[in-house]
Design a protein around this motif. Structure first.
Motif, PDB file in Angstrom:
ATOM      1  N   LEU A  88       0.843  -1.198   0.000  1.00 58.23           N
ATOM      2  CA  LEU A  88       0.000   0.000   0.000  1.00 58.23           C
ATOM      3  C   LEU A  88       0.880   1.251   0.000  1.00 58.23           C
ATOM      4  N   TRP A  89       0.557   2.190  -0.890  1.00 60.20           N
ATOM      5  CA  TRP A  89       1.233   3.484  -0.861  1.00 60.20           C
ATOM      6  C   TRP A  89       0.669   4.317   0.285  1.00 60.20           C
ATOM      7  N   VAL A  90       1.563   4.849   1.095  1.00 57.52           N
ATOM      8  CA  VAL A  90       1.160   5.594   2.293  1.00 57.52           C
ATOM      9  C   VAL A  90       1.840   6.958   2.253  1.00 57.52           C
ATOM     10  N   ALA A  91       1.092   8.004   2.610  1.00 59.44           N
ATOM     11  CA  ALA A  91       1.660   9.355   2.655  1.00 59.44           C
ATOM     12  C   ALA A  91       2.012   9.723   4.094  1.00 59.44           C
ATOM     13  N   MET A  92       3.086  10.473   4.247  1.00 57.13           N
ATOM     14  CA  MET A  92       3.373  11.111   5.543  1.00 57.13           C
ATOM     15  C   MET A  92       2.957  12.570   5.422  1.00 57.13           C
ATOM     16  N   ARG A  93       1.997  13.004   6.246  1.00 57.45           N
ATOM     17  CA  ARG A  93       1.516  14.377   6.170  1.00 57.45           C
ATOM     18  C   ARG A  93       2.613  15.352   6.588  1.00 57.45           C
ATOM     19  N   SER A  94       2.609  16.497   5.967  1.00 63.31           N
ATOM     20  CA  SER A  94       3.578  17.530   6.295  1.00 63.31           C
ATOM     21  C   SER A  94       3.494  17.881   7.790  1.00 63.31           C
ATOM     22  N   LYS A  95       4.664  18.082   8.395  1.00 63.69           N
ATOM     23  CA  LYS A  95       4.681  18.414   9.830  1.00 63.69           C
ATOM     24  C   LYS A  95       4.180  19.835  10.081  1.00 63.69           C
ATOM     25  N   SER A  96       4.006  20.599   8.995  1.00 62.71           N
ATOM     26  CA  SER A  96       3.506  21.972   9.166  1.00 62.71           C
ATOM     27  C   SER A  96       2.011  22.079   8.892  1.00 62.71           C
ATOM     28  N   LYS A  97       1.335  20.945   8.566  1.00 62.29           N
ATOM     29  CA  LYS A  97      -0.106  21.014   8.342  1.00 62.29           C
ATOM     30  C   LYS A  97      -0.818  21.337   9.648  1.00 62.29           C
TER      31      LYS A  97
ATOM     32  N   THR B 169      -3.790  20.397  10.529  1.00 69.18           N
ATOM     33  CA  THR B 169      -4.504  19.216  11.023  1.00 69.18           C
ATOM     34  C   THR B 169      -3.648  17.963  10.822  1.00 69.18           C
ATOM     35  N   TRP B 170      -3.542  17.156  11.893  1.00 68.14           N
ATOM     36  CA  TRP B 170      -2.847  15.865  11.852  1.00 68.14           C
ATOM     37  C   TRP B 170      -1.423  15.955  11.312  1.00 68.14           C
ATOM     38  N   PRO B 171      -0.605  16.925  11.757  1.00 63.95           N
ATOM     39  CA  PRO B 171       0.768  17.031  11.234  1.00 63.95           C
ATOM     40  C   PRO B 171       1.570  15.763  11.519  1.00 63.95           C
ATOM     41  N   GLY B 172       2.303  15.300  10.506  1.00 63.02           N
ATOM     42  CA  GLY B 172       3.211  14.178  10.687  1.00 63.02           C
ATOM     43  C   GLY B 172       2.560  12.812  10.750  1.00 63.02           C
ATOM     44  N   ARG B 173       1.224  12.759  10.668  1.00 62.29           N
ATOM     45  CA  ARG B 173       0.580  11.444  10.729  1.00 62.29           C
ATOM     46  C   ARG B 173       0.581  10.780   9.349  1.00 62.29           C
ATOM     47  N   LEU B 174       0.452   9.473   9.334  1.00 62.09           N
ATOM     48  CA  LEU B 174       0.336   8.736   8.074  1.00 62.09           C
ATOM     49  C   LEU B 174      -1.063   8.910   7.493  1.00 62.09           C
ATOM     50  N   ASP B 175      -1.139   8.824   6.173  1.00 64.20           N
ATOM     51  CA  ASP B 175      -2.397   9.124   5.478  1.00 64.20           C
ATOM     52  C   ASP B 175      -2.480   8.248   4.223  1.00 64.20           C
ATOM     53  N   HIS B 176      -3.640   8.273   3.588  1.00 68.69           N
ATOM     54  CA  HIS B 176      -3.762   7.618   2.293  1.00 68.69           C
ATOM     55  C   HIS B 176      -2.917   8.351   1.246  1.00 68.69           C
ATOM     56  N   ILE B 177      -2.607   7.648   0.169  1.00 65.05           N
ATOM     57  CA  ILE B 177      -1.883   8.293  -0.940  1.00 65.05           C
ATOM     58  C   ILE B 177      -2.661   9.510  -1.421  1.00 65.05           C
TER      59      ILE B 177
ATOM     60  N   GLU C 247       1.240  19.415   0.988  1.00 68.54           N
ATOM     61  CA  GLU C 247       0.527  18.830   2.128  1.00 68.54           C
ATOM     62  C   GLU C 247       1.183  17.528   2.575  1.00 68.54           C
ATOM     63  N   VAL C 248       1.919  16.927   1.632  1.00 64.03           N
ATOM     64  CA  VAL C 248       2.543  15.627   1.906  1.00 64.03           C
ATOM     65  C   VAL C 248       4.055  15.800   1.957  1.00 64.03           C
ATOM     66  N   GLU C 249       4.668  15.203   2.969  1.00 66.26           N
ATOM     67  CA  GLU C 249       6.118  15.291   3.080  1.00 66.26           C
ATOM     68  C   GLU C 249       6.806  14.224   2.241  1.00 66.26           C
ATOM     69  N   SER C 250       6.252  13.007   2.296  1.00 67.18           N
ATOM     70  CA  SER C 250       6.865  11.913   1.535  1.00 67.18           C
ATOM     71  C   SER C 250       5.872  10.773   1.363  1.00 67.18           C
ATOM     72  N   PHE C 251       6.160   9.927   0.392  1.00 67.40           N
ATOM     73  CA  PHE C 251       5.372   8.712   0.175  1.00 67.40           C
ATOM     74  C   PHE C 251       6.250   7.491   0.396  1.00 67.40           C
ATOM     75  N   GLN C 252       5.645   6.437   0.923  1.00 65.78           N
ATOM     76  CA  GLN C 252       6.376   5.179   1.008  1.00 65.78           C
ATOM     77  C   GLN C 252       5.420   4.031   0.680  1.00 65.78           C
ATOM     78  N   ARG C 253       5.987   2.952   0.176  1.00 67.86           N
ATOM     79  CA  ARG C 253       5.181   1.786  -0.199  1.00 67.86           C
ATOM     80  C   ARG C 253       5.451   0.709   0.830  1.00 67.86           C
ATOM     81  N   LEU C 254       4.409   0.299   1.544  1.00 67.74           N
ATOM     82  CA  LEU C 254       4.592  -0.650   2.643  1.00 67.74           C
ATOM     83  C   LEU C 254       3.846  -1.956   2.381  1.00 67.74           C
ATOM     84  N   PRO C 255       4.453  -3.084   2.743  1.00 66.92           N
ATOM     85  CA  PRO C 255       3.713  -4.353   2.666  1.00 66.92           C
ATOM     86  C   PRO C 255       2.452  -4.258   3.523  1.00 66.92           C
TER      87      PRO C 255
END
Lengths: 301, 301
Positions: free
Chosen positions: B149-158, B160-168, B241-249
């Motif tokens: 699953l592709w997962v987004a890391m929310r920007s730490k400056s958002k 709402t929900w800074p730094g939390r994982l999110d949907h792509i 809005e997104v800091e980075s994406f990662q693909r996780l099993p």
């Protein structure tokens, strides 16, 4: 990809049909084990059980509600309660109340995976209005033209739903067998699907409903499975319950559901769930969320 | 195939967390348009609106329940009501009640696809406790080892929900855009997914919940989409809005949900729905039906 257009009323009528029991239940007499209400009885059956089995049931009088029955507290173990209910079921059979005898025990549960309070002959489940569980398998093939669903035509000599369309494989969930093992067993018995194929069946959720039928309330949770089959696999009737199998394009199946009564009632809900999960219905369509919610109108426990 | 073992309590806590509003609502003051209750207010906000906007709201006194507010009947059109609510939202912003201003209008609805009773600035939706809608996209890849699953890391400056994982890709459902068009738009804006890929997103159902947050009730229905992506596709942050994406099993994602608070609250429900629909959870596991039912504890309308 094929998508269904227009409003979803033709599908939603199955939600309503399969949940007539939610309202009708007001006219039924509850029966219980200890503090747990576990079934509902039509008035004539309430009177019959009250009159003919005073050692099994005691009457619970309730202000502003219909009287109920409770299993006698002296029946304190699952074995005792099962023996008492077997005698009740046998009497109902002998008196012509039951339409058959399945020789298959259903657990009486307050929730799935809870300890059974009793075991009871399957043929009495609707008359006693107990919660029951089943497995339904969507057997499908991915072709170049899209998804096709294997559909069974029930034998015209079956006591229940003769001649109606059905899933390739479906069955009640008896005591002592896991849903997954039940799927594999029914796959072999009903459609000659070999174990190595049947094991690919994937659990994808459940639908729940409470339908009023002539003899009582059918209060079910059906575990839904998707089984992707190879294009060259052809199911074969095995146990005489199925007259024939046919493979239909999903748009034809959808149209049958929306516009006819050909499918056995509860199959409609399971296939609507399939249509939603596979993207054939869309949030843009009027009534989408209502239809989705309706797939679990009955208690999902 | 990977399957999740053990009981499902680690997942079920998200159902409970995201539905704290169902019980908390008792402490909230309802507000309505005509006969329709459309939102819920914390007591301090009820007092503020009652005191500061006597021309917009009238007080409804109820025996044995908290008083409510109703939009003044003279605000008889969607336009009139929207203008009045814009003034209210602007005051809330100026007084520091809102954490931002999105310049995006949410429709005030009694049910999805109903005619909007008003349009209101998105940043005020939780404070006003109105029903809102969103789209969440499970962007996944089928590899030899299984689903990732592709997962987004929310920007730490958002805010709402800074730094939390999110949907792509995920977004609120604004007025005037279909869910499908919103998915395609958000795919481009949030992850640089080209239109021809984004159009493959498949609607697969919805989850609904009522969460109590610091500033009010988040009463949402989220339309869920599955988007199968090619193995060589790599999403790119686009709008900050997104800091980075990662693909996780998928088993790693499941473990994160069951044992940590890393994902933004509502993403947990959408991914649990994904786990169920793709067969990673099983009816044999204790709490399966309860978890399934919990995905739509909030009104699915």
């Amino acid at each position: 990809m094929f998508t269904i257009s227009g409003n979803l009323q033709g599908y939603f009528r199955w939600v309503q049909k399969c949940n007539g029991g939610l309202k009708a239940k007001e006219r039924y007499h509850p029966w219980s084990v200890g503090q747990s209400t576990i079934g509902y009885l039509q008035p004539w059956l309430f009177q019959k059980l009250k009159g003919e089995f005073p050692n099994v049931f005691k009457v619970l009088t309730k202000p502003e509600a219909l009287d109920g029955l409770a299993l006698n507290d002296q029946l304190s173990t699952c074995e005792d309660r099962s023996a008492a209910l077997e005698a009740v079921a046998a009497r109902l059979r002998d008196d012509g109340v039951l339409s058959g005898w399945r020789n298959e025990l259903y657990p009486v549960l307050t929730a799935f995976n809870s300890e059974p309070l009793a075991l009871v002959e399957r043929a009495a489940a609707v008359q006693l209005g107990i919660k029951a569980y089943g497995v339904h398998v969507n057997g499908y093939v991915e072709t170049e033209k899209g998804i096709e669903l294997w559909v069974a035509m029930r034998s015209k000599s079956k006591p229940t739903w003769p001649g109606r369309l059905d899933h390739i494989v479906a069955g009640g969930q008896p005591h002592g067998l896991s849903p997954q093992a039940n799927v594999v067993k029914e796959c072999g018995e009903e459609a000659s699907i070999p174990q190595e194929l049947a094991r690919n069946a994937r659990p994808v959720g459940a639908v729940s409903y409470e339908e009023e039928q002539e003899m009582g309330l059918k209060r079910d949770v059906l575990f839904c499975y998707d089984l992707k089959l190879p294009p060259d696999f052809v199911p074969e009737p095995q146990d005489g319950e199925v007259e024939s199998f046919q493979r239909l394009p999903i748009e034809e199946v959808a149209n049958i559901i929306a516009t006819t009564d050909k499918f056995k009632d509860n199959c409609n809900l399971v296939i609507i769930d399939f249509l939603i999960r596979h993207g054939f219905l869309k949030p843009e369509q009027e009534g989408y969320l209502q239809l989705l919610a309706g797939l679990r109108w009955g208690p999902c426990t």
